[in-house]
Write an enzyme that holds these catalytic residues in place. Structure first.
Site, PDB file in Angstrom:
ATOM      1  N   LYS A 132       0.857  -1.197   0.000  1.00  0.00           N
ATOM      2  CA  LYS A 132       0.000   0.000   0.000  1.00  0.00           C
ATOM      3  C   LYS A 132       0.885   1.237   0.000  1.00  0.00           C
ATOM      4  CE  LYS A 132      -4.258  -1.480   2.299  1.00  0.00           C
ATOM      5  NZ  LYS A 132      -5.123  -1.313   3.486  1.00  0.00           N
ATOM      6  N   GLU A 174       0.616  -1.928  16.703  1.00  0.00           N
ATOM      7  CA  GLU A 174       0.447  -2.702  15.467  1.00  0.00           C
ATOM      8  C   GLU A 174       0.967  -4.125  15.661  1.00  0.00           C
ATOM      9  OE1 GLU A 174      -1.358  -1.586  13.114  1.00  0.00           O
ATOM     10  OE2 GLU A 174      -1.202   0.593  13.124  1.00  0.00           O
ATOM     11  N   LYS A 217       1.461 -10.888   8.090  1.00  0.00           N
ATOM     12  CA  LYS A 217       0.995  -9.928   7.087  1.00  0.00           C
ATOM     13  C   LYS A 217       1.179 -10.507   5.683  1.00  0.00           C
ATOM     14  CE  LYS A 217       0.551  -5.327   5.508  1.00  0.00           C
ATOM     15  NZ  LYS A 217       0.620  -3.903   5.724  1.00  0.00           N
ATOM     16  N   GLU A 227      -7.286  -5.985  -0.743  1.00  0.00           N
ATOM     17  CA  GLU A 227      -8.288  -5.779   0.300  1.00  0.00           C
ATOM     18  C   GLU A 227      -9.727  -5.964  -0.196  1.00  0.00           C
ATOM     19  OE1 GLU A 227      -7.110  -2.861   3.182  1.00  0.00           O
ATOM     20  OE2 GLU A 227      -9.105  -2.794   4.042  1.00  0.00           O
ATOM     21  N   ASN A 235      -6.915  -4.268  10.041  1.00  0.00           N
ATOM     22  CA  ASN A 235      -7.403  -3.006  10.615  1.00  0.00           C
ATOM     23  C   ASN A 235      -8.038  -3.213  11.992  1.00  0.00           C
ATOM     24  OD1 ASN A 235      -6.623  -1.475   8.382  1.00  0.00           O
ATOM     25  ND2 ASN A 235      -8.464  -2.091   7.273  1.00  0.00           N
ATOM     26  N   HIS A 238      -8.726  -0.374  14.343  1.00  0.00           N
ATOM     27  CA  HIS A 238      -8.461   0.854  13.591  1.00  0.00           C
ATOM     28  C   HIS A 238      -9.706   1.711  13.343  1.00  0.00           C
ATOM     29  CE1 HIS A 238      -4.563  -0.904  13.106  1.00  0.00           C
ATOM     30  NE2 HIS A 238      -4.139   0.032  12.278  1.00  0.00           N
ATOM     31  N   HIS A 242      -9.278   5.543  14.005  1.00  0.00           N
ATOM     32  CA  HIS A 242      -9.376   6.621  13.014  1.00  0.00           C
ATOM     33  C   HIS A 242     -10.313   7.719  13.513  1.00  0.00           C
ATOM     34  CE1 HIS A 242      -8.105   3.541   9.743  1.00  0.00           C
ATOM     35  NE2 HIS A 242      -7.057   4.171  10.254  1.00  0.00           N
ATOM     36  N   HIS A 255      -0.869   7.543  15.822  1.00  0.00           N
ATOM     37  CA  HIS A 255      -1.745   6.522  15.250  1.00  0.00           C
ATOM     38  C   HIS A 255      -1.773   5.280  16.164  1.00  0.00           C
ATOM     39  CE1 HIS A 255      -3.738   4.002  12.365  1.00  0.00           C
ATOM     40  NE2 HIS A 255      -2.712   3.170  12.320  1.00  0.00           N
TER      41      HIS A 255
HETATM   42  P1  NAD Z   1       6.971   8.236  10.734  1.00  0.00           P
HETATM   43  O1  NAD Z   1       7.357   7.724   9.429  1.00  0.00           O
HETATM   44  O2  NAD Z   1       6.491   9.634  10.837  1.00  0.00           O
HETATM   45  O3  NAD Z   1       8.205   8.037  11.739  1.00  0.00           O
HETATM   46  C1  NAD Z   1       8.108   8.491  13.065  1.00  0.00           C
HETATM   47  C2  NAD Z   1       9.286   9.382  13.456  1.00  0.00           C
HETATM   48  O4  NAD Z   1      10.424   8.570  13.689  1.00  0.00           O
HETATM   49  C3  NAD Z   1       9.686  10.369  12.387  1.00  0.00           C
HETATM   50  O5  NAD Z   1      10.054  11.582  12.998  1.00  0.00           O
HETATM   51  C4  NAD Z   1      10.905   9.708  11.739  1.00  0.00           C
HETATM   52  O6  NAD Z   1      11.782  10.633  11.121  1.00  0.00           O
HETATM   53  C5  NAD Z   1      11.552   9.076  12.941  1.00  0.00           C
HETATM   54  N1  NAD Z   1      12.390   7.914  12.683  1.00  0.00           N
HETATM   55  C6  NAD Z   1      12.176   6.918  11.796  1.00  0.00           C
HETATM   56  N2  NAD Z   1      13.077   5.947  11.991  1.00  0.00           N
HETATM   57  C7  NAD Z   1      13.897   6.340  12.989  1.00  0.00           C
HETATM   58  C8  NAD Z   1      14.994   5.738  13.655  1.00  0.00           C
HETATM   59  N3  NAD Z   1      15.391   4.494  13.386  1.00  0.00           N
HETATM   60  N4  NAD Z   1      15.606   6.437  14.628  1.00  0.00           N
HETATM   61  C9  NAD Z   1      15.154   7.687  14.981  1.00  0.00           C
HETATM   62  N5  NAD Z   1      14.091   8.284  14.422  1.00  0.00           N
HETATM   63  C10 NAD Z   1      13.473   7.612  13.425  1.00  0.00           C
HETATM   64  O7  NAD Z   1       5.831   7.326  11.415  1.00  0.00           O
HETATM   65  P2  NAD Z   1       5.482   5.787  11.293  1.00  0.00           P
HETATM   66  O8  NAD Z   1       4.711   5.490  12.506  1.00  0.00           O
HETATM   67  O9  NAD Z   1       6.662   4.974  10.957  1.00  0.00           O
HETATM   68  O10 NAD Z   1       4.512   5.739  10.020  1.00  0.00           O
HETATM   69  C11 NAD Z   1       3.244   6.331  10.031  1.00  0.00           C
HETATM   70  C12 NAD Z   1       2.729   6.353   8.617  1.00  0.00           C
HETATM   71  O11 NAD Z   1       2.586   5.038   8.128  1.00  0.00           O
HETATM   72  C13 NAD Z   1       1.354   7.006   8.479  1.00  0.00           C
HETATM   73  O12 NAD Z   1       1.388   7.950   7.446  1.00  0.00           O
HETATM   74  C14 NAD Z   1       0.431   5.853   8.102  1.00  0.00           C
HETATM   75  O13 NAD Z   1      -0.633   6.247   7.287  1.00  0.00           O
HETATM   76  C15 NAD Z   1       1.382   4.936   7.381  1.00  0.00           C
HETATM   77  N6  NAD Z   1       0.984   3.524   7.349  1.00  0.00           N
HETATM   78  C16 NAD Z   1       0.996   2.899   6.147  1.00  0.00           C
HETATM   79  C17 NAD Z   1       0.652   1.569   6.067  1.00  0.00           C
HETATM   80  C18 NAD Z   1       0.733   0.848   4.751  1.00  0.00           C
HETATM   81  O14 NAD Z   1       0.321  -0.316   4.668  1.00  0.00           O
HETATM   82  N7  NAD Z   1       1.267   1.460   3.720  1.00  0.00           N
HETATM   83  C19 NAD Z   1       0.306   0.850   7.223  1.00  0.00           C
HETATM   84  C20 NAD Z   1       0.293   1.533   8.440  1.00  0.00           C
HETATM   85  C21 NAD Z   1       0.653   2.877   8.490  1.00  0.00           C
HETATM   86  N1  GLY Z   2      -1.975  -1.697   7.338  1.00  0.00           N
HETATM   87  C1  GLY Z   2      -3.076  -2.368   6.765  1.00  0.00           C
HETATM   88  C2  GLY Z   2      -2.781  -2.960   5.440  1.00  0.00           C
HETATM   89  O1  GLY Z   2      -1.666  -2.978   4.979  1.00  0.00           O
HETATM   90  O2  GLY Z   2      -3.684  -3.440   4.811  1.00  0.00           O
END
Ligand code: NAD
Ligand code: GLY
Length: 348
Positions: A132, A174, A217, A227, A235, A238, A242, A255
């Site tokens: 995704k 998660e 996963k 999906e 989800n 979730h 949300h 989140h």
């Molecule tokens: P993020 O990418 O914002 O990372 C969180 C913080 O940690 C940021 O400030 C980043 O710069 C920092 N960071 C990252 N790695 C680090 C490390 N090793 N050391 C120090 N700092 C580090 O947040 P997240 O929680 O990783 O991702 C959230 C995003 O993921 C949301 O936009 C959400 O919609 C998306 N998401 C996508 C899917 C998918 O299937 N594509 C699934 C769940 C969430």
């Molecule tokens: N995070 C939910 C999905 O990948 O479907």
């Protein structure tokens, strides 16, 4: 080293998990490829040293940069650098970088190869696997995107050592969700993920935890890549999350923090509506409580607003709310049509 394959026929790929793999990351990248790394300053300042010699484009750090402006800027940088379809894009960072870089890779020249190198717990157990990709719009989060599988996912659990504690907790939600959906994901004998997590020492077990989550996963994505049904189990918790994020303007809870509250709400709802028995409900709340996550939505918020926000979720179909409902140990079902009174009670 732990390895597993996401089996999607001609789009199959390997997930490689190993502590300190970043130190040798170039061994896993085709030396004949012209490589473009997309990351942000926070991550690149720490791990950029392992990617010297590659083209590097940094985006802003934070969900607010997961937007059209960043996407456009990245595309313009890639195209003005002469990127070709045979080149490779690497997403190095958390879920934000992964989603934006993935969307960019999937649309640039109608698709350039992508390797995901996730550095947050959330990205390592969830967003880097399954294809995704997305950017946010003023109409809501993740409303523009694609399904675009990476060619490889490379995970170094030791990157979690530099991740702030709050981000570890965000990813932990998660991780915990897989304990409630394990039987939907895999058929397996032996120790359950619920029991494994209950007994392990988290800090020492990330490599194994990430492997187990990626395996679950992968199995779900193999059966339902886009999906159509099963993938919705990912989800768990979730729908409430949300709504909670929405009424708090995405500024109060991360989140994962919202997902922790959401998991408690859906477990309570399942208990109230008779989908699960009291002993499983109590055991589940006890399990979640072990990880020092906030499970109760702050009383200062208007719970009616949460209910209203539930109905504006993008997964509402024909005005019906859809819930990933626990029905037995580690097993969920998709359930519609829940009365508002029970929804409110589950928030209390
Ligand atoms: P993020 O990418 O914002 O990372 C969180 C913080 O940690 C940021 O400030 C980043 O710069 C920092 N960071 C990252 N790695 C680090 C490390 N090793 N050391 C120090 N700092 C580090 O947040 P997240 O929680 O990783 O991702 C959230 C995003 O993921 C949301 O936009 C959400 O919609 C998306 N998401 C996508 C899917 C998918 O299937 N594509 C699934 C769940 C969430
Ligand atoms: N995070 C939910 C999905 O990948 O479907």
């Amino acid at each position: 080293m732990k390895k597993l394959t996401v089996d999607l026929k001609e789009r199959s790929y390997e997930i490689i998990i190993q502590n300190d793999i970043l130190k040798d990351v170039k061994n896993y990248i085709d030396p004949n490829k012209n490589v473009f790394v997309i990351s942000n300053k926070t991550v690149f300042d720490i791990y950029g040293k392992y990617f010297d010699g590659y083209n590097v484009f940094l985006m802003g750090d934070g969900e607010e940069y997961k937007n059209f402006d960043t996407y456009k800027a990245l595309l313009e940088k890639l195209l003005s650098s002469g990127i070709q379809r045979t080149d490779l894009i690497i997403a190095l960072g958390g879920g934000v970088v992964g989603d934006v870089a993935g969307f960019t890779a999937s649309t640039c020249l109608r698709g350039v190869d992508l390797i995901q190198i996730p550095t947050t717990l959330l990205a390592q157990v969830d967003s880097s696997v399954g294809g995704k990709t997305a950017i946010d719009t003023k109409f809501g989060k993740n409303l523009v995107g694609t399904f675009y599988q990476p060619k490889k996912v490379i995970i170094d659990p030791n990157t979690l050592k530099t991740l702030p504690e709050r981000q570890i907790k965000t990813g932990l939600s998660e991780v915990l969700k897989y304990a409630f959906i394990e039987r939907n994901c895999i058929d397996k004998e032996g120790e359950t993920f619920f029991d494994y997590l209950s007994n392990c020492n988290l800090e020492d077990s990330f490599e194994e935890i990430i492997y187990k989550c990626c395996l679950m996963k992968a199995k779900v994505v193999e059966k339902d890549e886009k999906e159509g049904g099963l993938r919705a189990v990912l989800n768990f918790g979730h729908t409430f999350a949300h709504a909670i994020e929405k009424i708090t303007n995405y500024t109060v809870y991360t989140h994962g923090e919202a997902v922790a509250i959401g998991m408690k709400c859906i477990l309570k709802l399942a208990f109230i509506k008779g989908y699960i028995k009291e002993d499983y409900y109590k055991k589940s709340i006890e399990f979640l409580s072990k990880f020092n996550l906030q499970l109760q939505l702050d009383k200062k918020y208007n719970y009616d607003e949460v209910i209203k926000a539930l109905y504006s979720d993008k997964k509402v179909k024909y005005g019906k709310l859809n819930f990933v409902m626990p029905v037995d140990f580690a097993l969920v079902e998709l359930v519609h049509n829940i009365d508002e009174l029970s929804l409110k009670e589950s928030l209390l």
